[in-house]
Design an enzyme around this catalytic site. Structure first.
Site, mmCIF file in Angstrom:
data_model
loop_
_atom_site.group_PDB
_atom_site.id
_atom_site.type_symbol
_atom_site.label_atom_id
_atom_site.label_comp_id
_atom_site.label_asym_id
_atom_site.label_seq_id
_atom_site.Cartn_x
_atom_site.Cartn_y
_atom_site.Cartn_z
ATOM 1 N N HIS A 15 0.460 7.822 3.979
ATOM 2 C CA HIS A 15 1.265 7.110 5.011
ATOM 3 C C HIS A 15 2.844 7.489 4.556
ATOM 4 O O HIS A 15 3.666 6.924 5.587
ATOM 5 C CB HIS A 15 1.064 5.771 4.692
ATOM 6 C CG HIS A 15 -0.399 5.200 4.564
ATOM 7 N ND1 HIS A 15 -1.379 5.460 5.788
ATOM 8 C CD2 HIS A 15 -1.151 4.571 3.790
ATOM 9 C CE1 HIS A 15 -2.454 5.070 5.173
ATOM 10 N NE2 HIS A 15 -2.364 4.716 3.989
ATOM 11 N N ASP A 71 0.803 -1.113 -0.173
ATOM 12 C CA ASP A 71 0.089 0.103 0.019
ATOM 13 C C ASP A 71 1.057 1.129 -0.001
ATOM 14 O O ASP A 71 1.306 1.708 1.008
ATOM 15 C CB ASP A 71 -0.967 -0.017 1.193
ATOM 16 C CG ASP A 71 -1.896 0.903 1.074
ATOM 17 O OD1 ASP A 71 -1.689 2.062 0.397
ATOM 18 O OD2 ASP A 71 -3.042 0.780 2.078
ATOM 19 N N ILE A 85 -0.131 8.899 8.621
ATOM 20 C CA ILE A 85 -0.668 8.180 9.424
ATOM 21 C C ILE A 85 -0.351 6.628 9.091
ATOM 22 O O ILE A 85 -0.040 6.297 8.248
ATOM 23 C CB ILE A 85 -2.250 8.219 9.597
ATOM 24 C CG1 ILE A 85 -2.850 7.937 8.115
ATOM 25 C CG2 ILE A 85 -2.756 9.595 9.870
ATOM 26 C CD1 ILE A 85 -4.506 7.915 7.953
ATOM 27 N N GLY A 125 -4.305 1.544 8.359
ATOM 28 C CA GLY A 125 -5.201 0.960 9.007
ATOM 29 C C GLY A 125 -5.038 -0.568 9.179
ATOM 30 O O GLY A 125 -5.322 -1.517 10.006
#
Length: 292
Positions: free
Chosen positions: A197, A192, A212, A215
């Site tokens: 990110h 990903d 961040i 998830g």
């Protein structure tokens, strides 16, 4: 506007993924395993000798890619999409390397109403050699910009059954799982590569103070915590896991896993210690050998 029929008819076809022991070790490192290189229980996930794959890795194998953004005719407002829930059910232990095939399809599209968003359920069947079933993976997305689509033709699916309530007693397990400041940069190498990110300017445009953590990384970290706490690092015992992704984690924060034995399942949630924010809720896991 989201086109219900086109969304429900979408499927990926066969997506083949060849992965190596290096990929398996990199995924485990991205979830924080190996932080104590003298712990031989962790070493088996990050070292080629007697290597074991984490069951949550099924979520990143044979991915269909960013089809919700690329298939514009379906009408999903990709910029308002939020990853809401994730689950995996293992049918056999994942090999530490090999060739797998993923077949992904949409199984449910729920209309919450104009201005209230929509819910998209996407299921991936993962098979290995000789079409051996390995895992069923479900991702649930909240489409904040796509509510009201059923006003065009009345087509929409019923909502999924409500998640089981969390226990009200004090947790049986409390386990702190620190993350590294570079955790997202490491985890993104498992597939990903969203700049949210990695790139501070991109994260700021999205409304975050800094990049961040994925998830799926938070979810995977909880999974390895469950394996450590309830299965003595025996990854083959985790047969199913599901949780709601309720808030983001910033790399460097500590994820506190809280768990309860609840019949034949483990109920769990996770919070960020530094901000006291729940980041995973309504968690449920099934472990082979757990007594009812």
């Amino acid at each position: 506007m989201l086109d219900y029929r086109k969304a429900r008819d979408w499927h990926s076809g066969d997506v083949q993924h060849v992965y190596t022991p290096k990929d398996t070790m990199l995924y485990a490192l991205g979830l924080g395993l190996g932080a104590d290189p003298l712990d031989e229980r962790q070493l088996r996930f990050v070292y080629e000798k007697e290597l074991v794959a984490l069951p949550t890795m099924a979520a990143v194998l044979a991915s269909p890619g960013f089809w919700m953004r690329e298939r514009k005719e379906i009408g999903i407002d990709f910029m308002k999409l939020v990853h809401g829930e994730q689950s995996v059910r293992l049918h056999a232990p994942l090999p530490p390397s090999g060739t797998v095939v993923g077949r992904t399809r949409v199984t449910r599209v729920v209309d919450k109403g104009e201005g209230k968003g929509a819910i998209l359920h996407v299921e991936k069947e993962l098979v290995g050699a000789a079409q051996q079933p390995l895992a069923t993976v479900e991702s649930v997305y909240f489409l904040r910009g796509d509510g009201g689509f059923s006003s065009a033709d009345g087509q929409a699916d019923e909502p999924a059954p409500a998640a089981a309530a969390m226990p009200e007693s004090a947790p049986e397990l409390v386990l702190d799982l620190p993350t590294r400041a570079d955790q997202a940069l490491l985890y993104r190498l498992s597939g990903d590569i969203n700049p949210l990110h990695a790139e501070p300017a991109f994260a700021a445009k999205a409304g975050f103070a800094r990049p961040i953590l994925h998830g799926l990384a938070t979810w995977g970290i909880a999974g390895r915590g469950l394996i450590a706490a309830f299965a003595d690092f025996d990854a083959t015992r985790l047969s199913a896991m599901r949780a709601r992704l309720s808030a983001p984690v910033y790399p460097g924060e500590t994820i506190r896993l809280e768990g309860w034995r609840d019949g034949g399942e483990i109920a769990f949630r996770a919070r960020v210690v530094e901000r006291d924010v729940l980041v995973l809720t309504n968690g449920r896991a099934e472990l082979r050998g757990t007594s009812r």
